[in-house]
Design a protein around this motif. Sequence first.
Motif, PDB file in Angstrom:
ATOM      1  N   PHE A 125      30.430 -50.218  31.882  1.00 30.18           N
ATOM      2  CA  PHE A 125      29.789 -49.301  32.827  1.00 30.18           C
ATOM      3  C   PHE A 125      28.275 -49.451  32.802  1.00 30.18           C
ATOM      4  CE2 PHE A 125      27.876 -45.213  34.013  1.00 30.18           C
ATOM      5  CZ  PHE A 125      28.173 -45.294  35.370  1.00 30.18           C
TER       6      PHE A 125
ATOM      7  N   THR B 146      27.401 -51.892  35.294  1.00 31.29           N
ATOM      8  CA  THR B 146      27.605 -51.316  36.628  1.00 31.29           C
ATOM      9  C   THR B 146      26.464 -50.363  36.967  1.00 31.29           C
ATOM     10  OG1 THR B 146      29.947 -51.369  36.068  1.00 31.29           O
ATOM     11  CG2 THR B 146      29.366 -50.245  38.094  1.00 31.29           C
TER      12      THR B 146
ATOM     13  N   ILE C 225      24.002 -50.205  40.124  1.00 30.83           N
ATOM     14  CA  ILE C 225      23.873 -48.990  40.945  1.00 30.83           C
ATOM     15  C   ILE C 225      22.395 -48.569  41.013  1.00 30.83           C
ATOM     16  CG2 ILE C 225      24.414 -46.520  41.048  1.00 30.83           C
ATOM     17  CD1 ILE C 225      27.181 -47.204  39.849  1.00 30.83           C
TER      18      ILE C 225
ATOM     19  N   ASP D  93      17.464 -48.366  48.077  1.00 36.59           N
ATOM     20  CA  ASP D  93      17.835 -47.388  49.102  1.00 36.59           C
ATOM     21  C   ASP D  93      16.731 -46.334  49.270  1.00 36.59           C
ATOM     22  OD1 ASP D  93      19.417 -45.780  50.823  1.00 36.59           O
ATOM     23  OD2 ASP D  93      20.098 -44.600  49.110  1.00 36.59           O
TER      24      ASP D  93
ATOM     25  N   ILE E  69      15.356 -41.653  40.121  1.00 37.92           N
ATOM     26  CA  ILE E  69      16.307 -41.987  41.182  1.00 37.92           C
ATOM     27  C   ILE E  69      17.338 -40.871  41.339  1.00 37.92           C
ATOM     28  CG2 ILE E  69      18.176 -43.598  41.797  1.00 37.92           C
ATOM     29  CD1 ILE E  69      16.464 -45.789  40.358  1.00 37.92           C
ATOM     30  N   GLY E  70      17.610 -40.151  40.255  1.00 39.60           N
ATOM     31  CA  GLY E  70      18.576 -39.054  40.319  1.00 39.60           C
ATOM     32  C   GLY E  70      19.979 -39.492  39.951  1.00 39.60           C
ATOM     33  N   LEU E  71      20.084 -40.431  39.014  1.00 39.11           N
ATOM     34  CA  LEU E  71      21.414 -40.892  38.603  1.00 39.11           C
ATOM     35  C   LEU E  71      22.052 -39.970  37.559  1.00 39.11           C
ATOM     36  CD1 LEU E  71      20.941 -44.768  38.504  1.00 39.11           C
ATOM     37  CD2 LEU E  71      21.963 -43.382  40.280  1.00 39.11           C
ATOM     38  N   GLY E  72      21.339 -38.913  37.221  1.00 43.55           N
ATOM     39  CA  GLY E  72      21.945 -37.884  36.390  1.00 43.55           C
ATOM     40  C   GLY E  72      21.661 -38.014  34.904  1.00 43.55           C
TER      41      GLY E  72
ATOM     42  N   TYR F  20      27.100 -42.127  52.648  1.00 39.23           N
ATOM     43  CA  TYR F  20      27.298 -43.511  52.189  1.00 39.23           C
ATOM     44  C   TYR F  20      27.072 -43.689  50.686  1.00 39.23           C
ATOM     45  CZ  TYR F  20      22.202 -44.192  52.110  1.00 39.23           C
ATOM     46  OH  TYR F  20      20.875 -44.102  51.818  1.00 39.23           O
ATOM     47  N   ARG F  21      26.228 -42.829  50.107  1.00 40.43           N
ATOM     48  CA  ARG F  21      25.942 -43.013  48.665  1.00 40.43           C
ATOM     49  C   ARG F  21      27.178 -42.721  47.810  1.00 40.43           C
ATOM     50  NH1 ARG F  21      20.018 -40.116  48.125  1.00 40.43           N
ATOM     51  NH2 ARG F  21      18.872 -41.604  49.409  1.00 40.43           N
TER      52      ARG F  21
ATOM     53  N   LEU G  72      29.551 -45.343  45.645  1.00 40.36           N
ATOM     54  CA  LEU G  72      29.845 -45.122  44.218  1.00 40.36           C
ATOM     55  C   LEU G  72      31.351 -45.323  43.966  1.00 40.36           C
ATOM     56  CD1 LEU G  72      28.986 -44.125  41.340  1.00 40.36           C
ATOM     57  CD2 LEU G  72      29.658 -41.846  42.100  1.00 40.36           C
TER      58      LEU G  72
ATOM     59  N   THR H 285      32.412 -48.940  44.463  1.00 37.31           N
ATOM     60  CA  THR H 285      32.059 -49.821  43.339  1.00 37.31           C
ATOM     61  C   THR H 285      32.993 -49.607  42.144  1.00 37.31           C
ATOM     62  OG1 THR H 285      29.760 -49.654  44.029  1.00 37.31           O
ATOM     63  CG2 THR H 285      30.152 -50.567  41.845  1.00 37.31           C
ATOM     64  N   LEU H 286      33.027 -48.351  41.654  1.00 40.64           N
ATOM     65  CA  LEU H 286      33.813 -48.081  40.441  1.00 40.64           C
ATOM     66  C   LEU H 286      35.314 -48.235  40.715  1.00 40.64           C
ATOM     67  CD1 LEU H 286      31.940 -44.995  38.897  1.00 40.64           C
ATOM     68  CD2 LEU H 286      31.483 -47.416  38.603  1.00 40.64           C
TER      69      LEU H 286
ATOM     70  N   THR I 102      28.519 -39.797  36.498  1.00 42.20           N
ATOM     71  CA  THR I 102      27.781 -39.892  37.771  1.00 42.20           C
ATOM     72  C   THR I 102      28.284 -38.940  38.863  1.00 42.20           C
ATOM     73  OG1 THR I 102      29.198 -41.741  38.430  1.00 42.20           O
ATOM     74  CG2 THR I 102      27.054 -42.311  37.504  1.00 42.20           C
TER      75      THR I 102
ATOM     76  N   ALA J 232      25.788 -36.419  39.714  1.00 39.95           N
ATOM     77  CA  ALA J 232      24.390 -36.880  39.813  1.00 39.95           C
ATOM     78  C   ALA J 232      23.839 -36.599  41.211  1.00 39.95           C
ATOM     79  CB  ALA J 232      24.311 -38.370  39.512  1.00 39.95           C
ATOM     80  N   PRO J 233      22.600 -36.067  41.276  1.00 42.76           N
ATOM     81  CA  PRO J 233      22.061 -35.652  42.576  1.00 42.76           C
ATOM     82  C   PRO J 233      21.969 -36.780  43.604  1.00 42.76           C
ATOM     83  CG  PRO J 233      20.446 -35.335  40.793  1.00 42.76           C
ATOM     84  CD  PRO J 233      21.701 -35.797  40.158  1.00 42.76           C
ATOM     85  N   TYR J 234      21.695 -37.995  43.138  1.00 44.33           N
ATOM     86  CA  TYR J 234      21.487 -39.107  44.077  1.00 44.33           C
ATOM     87  C   TYR J 234      22.689 -39.308  44.995  1.00 44.33           C
ATOM     88  CZ  TYR J 234      21.195 -43.849  45.881  1.00 44.33           C
ATOM     89  OH  TYR J 234      21.204 -44.929  46.724  1.00 44.33           O
ATOM     90  N   PHE J 235      23.921 -39.156  44.458  1.00 48.48           N
ATOM     91  CA  PHE J 235      25.116 -39.503  45.231  1.00 48.48           C
ATOM     92  C   PHE J 235      25.523 -38.420  46.239  1.00 48.48           C
ATOM     93  CE2 PHE J 235      25.399 -41.872  41.211  1.00 48.48           C
ATOM     94  CZ  PHE J 235      25.319 -43.145  41.733  1.00 48.48           C
TER      95      PHE J 235
END
Lengths: 458, 146
Positions: free
Chosen positions: A175, A178, A182, A189, A277-280, B46-47, B51, B54-55, B102, B105-108
């Motif tokens: 992961f 991955t 991402i 983006d 980026i906000g990936l958490g 789309y985000r 995700l 991909t996963l 994830t 996560a806010p981005y998605f």
Amino acid sequence: MSQAEKHAERKDVYGDYATLTIPESETKSTLNIFMIYMGVLAVVAAIFAGSGLAQMYDAATMLEVALLGNIILAIFGGLIAYIGGSTRANTYMILRYPLGRIGSIIGNLIVSAIPLIVWFAVETWLFGITVNVIYPHNVLTSIAAASLWGGFLMMITAYYGFRAMAILSYITVPFWYTLVVIGFFASIDLAGGFSKVWTVRPEVIAPLGAGITYVVGVYASGSVITSDVARYGRKPWSGAVAWATHVTIFMTALLFAGGVMTLLTKTPNVIVAIAQIGLGVGALLLAILGQWTTNDNNVWSAALAWINTTGKLNKKAWVLILGTIGTLIAGVWAGLWGMSLDPFIQFASLLGYFIPPVGAVLIADFYIFRPYVLGLKDIKTRYKFGPGTKYAAINIPGLTATLLGGIIAWLSGVYGLGTPVVNGVLSAFFLYLLIAIPMAKAGIKWEVGEWIEKETGF
Amino acid sequence: MRRKQDSEVGLMDKGNALKKKSLGMLSFMLVLGLITLAMGTMAGNYRGFYLSLTLGTIIVLASIVYIPVVYKRDPGNPQGIAVPTIQSLWISTSMGLGYVVTAYAPYFMLPFPIATALFILGWIMLIAGLYALLSISKEANVSLAV
């Protein structure tokens, strides 16, 4: 008596065949060797190195520099991996021939024993930074404090060798790759698309040579010790192929991804970039886990190197000693340097100067000097190991070329002459041959002293 | 002679049970991967969709590629069954962890119900994958580091 029977008779006193060759039953497939190399690469430090590149170049140049540097590493490390695959011996053992037994101890100190303590310290320091990014307003999560307790936890983990940590490490690695992908696409983006990648650039662009040196320096230590993994290869070429593939493709991709994230988010390091980026928080905690599980390996490997250097104490004692030193270095560095990447970059550059000449001398000795000057054509018996094997204490041309190669690389860096790492490698390679061949042809003794291998392999 | 035959039969039974368990687990992961892919289409942006794409795709591929490999393996060779199963499960379990960390996560920008569903599915993959890894490794006497 067969090789397998000889192995069955010898006891692996230090563990992990630290001083013995690998028996046939322990060999692994090329894919397996590739996965081991990939696991080693899956550290935050790898994409942190991309951040360092982003401070020197735009994206296109960064890709060019990363690819060139990694091709050098692929060839260099691949040649060394093939030696490990052919002899089934680790780095510390094969260095007994080009440097001599005492010389190999010096080489061991340069290649692993000392740098790995520093790597442990650097990763601990990065751990402190990551914790501070997630929880910025607490005394216990300041970079210095987090480095100290983080280093202590990593050391304890390594000391006890928790199986659970190994399992977590295996789960984290796929992961983690991955997540890097991402993060890479997410940063593009957020920046407004691919076109932005090619327009963002730092204020000053560094010369290409500096970047190549940096890239080679980042993984120079790793490329010299490729035999430690390649010795397990089922075929002599397993390690070489696995190494070259992973470093050319995946190391380049990691450096580029880390660099692009840094360029586009305009943050000093990748961890901050992932947070922005906000990936958490979960992703950041995962990064911590990655650092943790990698770093306990660092201190374990450092312990292995010190056993090979001294032949004293056991692995656990060395873990405590080295872990304490590394943790203290991280705490001091964190206190002194804050969130700057300078110590990491300086360390990588220093490795780039002094470690590759060791590998260059090894390549010159194994591929040219022994087969074409001493007439040892059979690749499997060119380097012999086992109880009673006689080694020279010091190989004069080997040690001289290593030290001079390192000094030449360092001076090249100081005075900005060409590519220092390449200068160091080429100098050490040719110096070794220029000193060793005439001495051998003239019948001058080029090795001094004698060391007889004990039953333990030491 | 008879004892030897009994021992071979026992080994085959054990191998068949291991094969069944391995194929069951890989199929389970495949189904969960397909469910997460389907949920991605309901992400509404789309985000979140990418995700899951991909996963989910990694999980589905890791299962689809390995199921025929395990299916063709001889039950008399438990290690030959366990090694590819463990390789596949490492990848699927890791991607399960990916959903856990994830999903919110806010981005998605995933809608809360979808994020919660992916979070739960991630935990199921993680726990089931870990259990299967440990038990298959133990039964076949194969290292987890394959």
